[in-house]
Every structure is written in structure tokens, then in C-alpha cells.
Design an enzyme around this catalytic site. Structure first.
Site, PDB file in Angstrom:
ATOM      1  N   CYS A   4       0.838  -1.186   0.000  1.00 17.26           N
ATOM      2  CA  CYS A   4       0.000   0.000   0.000  1.00 17.26           C
ATOM      3  C   CYS A   4       0.884   1.251   0.000  1.00 17.26           C
ATOM      4  CB  CYS A   4      -0.886  -0.024   1.248  1.00 17.26           C
ATOM      5  SG  CYS A   4      -2.001   1.373   1.363  1.00 17.26           S
ATOM      6  N   PRO A   5       0.589   2.231  -0.815  1.00 17.80           N
ATOM      7  CA  PRO A   5      -0.592   2.416  -1.658  1.00 17.80           C
ATOM      8  C   PRO A   5      -0.394   2.016  -3.121  1.00 17.80           C
ATOM      9  CG  PRO A   5       0.555   4.492  -1.533  1.00 17.80           C
ATOM     10  CD  PRO A   5       1.362   3.486  -0.714  1.00 17.80           C
TER      11      PRO A   5
END
Length: 79
Positions: free
Chosen positions: A16-17
């Protein structure tokens, strides 16, 4: 289902992201009602990708998980 997939996005190993950022870019290239299959290994995608779909109005057709990866099938809808 494989015959209905327009694009495959492999985000294996990314955290993430990055998977959601790559998905956002990849969906732009899909035709309306096109389907993208996302392959991910980051557990946070189980939260982030459904939220992404809901927020942008894409249809999360199906999601699957096993001990190694997460799969998402998303339909681009533009109303």
C-alpha cells in the site's frame, strides 16, 4: 471468467498504496464495462480495493483469497 477479462494487473510484492495507485491508472485504459483482474499479495488490499471501487463507482464482481494472494475482478462502469 477468463474470457471476460480485458486486462490483468499483477501487483505481487507491492505494498500500500502502490496496488491501488496502479489500479487507478490501469482502469482509465479500460473500455466501459471492461473487466480487470488484479493480483495482489498485500493484505491491506482487502480493505483498500473494495473502498476504491465503491468510491469511484466500479463494480467489484468478485474477490478471492488464498494463503498466497488476493484476486479481484472489477468492472469499469461509467454512468
Amino acid at each position: 471468467m477468463n474470457s471476460e477479462i480485458d486486462k490483468v494487473l499483477d501487483t505481487t510484492g507491492l505494498l500500500c498504496p502502490e496496488p491501488v495507485m496502479m489500479l487507478h491508472k490501469a482502469v482509465k485504459d479500460l473500455p466501459e464495462n471492461g473487466v480487470i483482474k488484479v493480483i495482489a499479495t498485500d493484505p491491506s488490499t482487502t480493505r483498500d480495493i473494495p473502498k476504491f471501487c465503491h468510491f469511484l463507482g466500479y463494480e467489484l464482481i468478485r474477490q478471492e483469497a488464498d494463503e498466497k494472494e488476493y484476486l479481484y475482478f472489477i468492472r469499469k462502469k461509467t454512468d
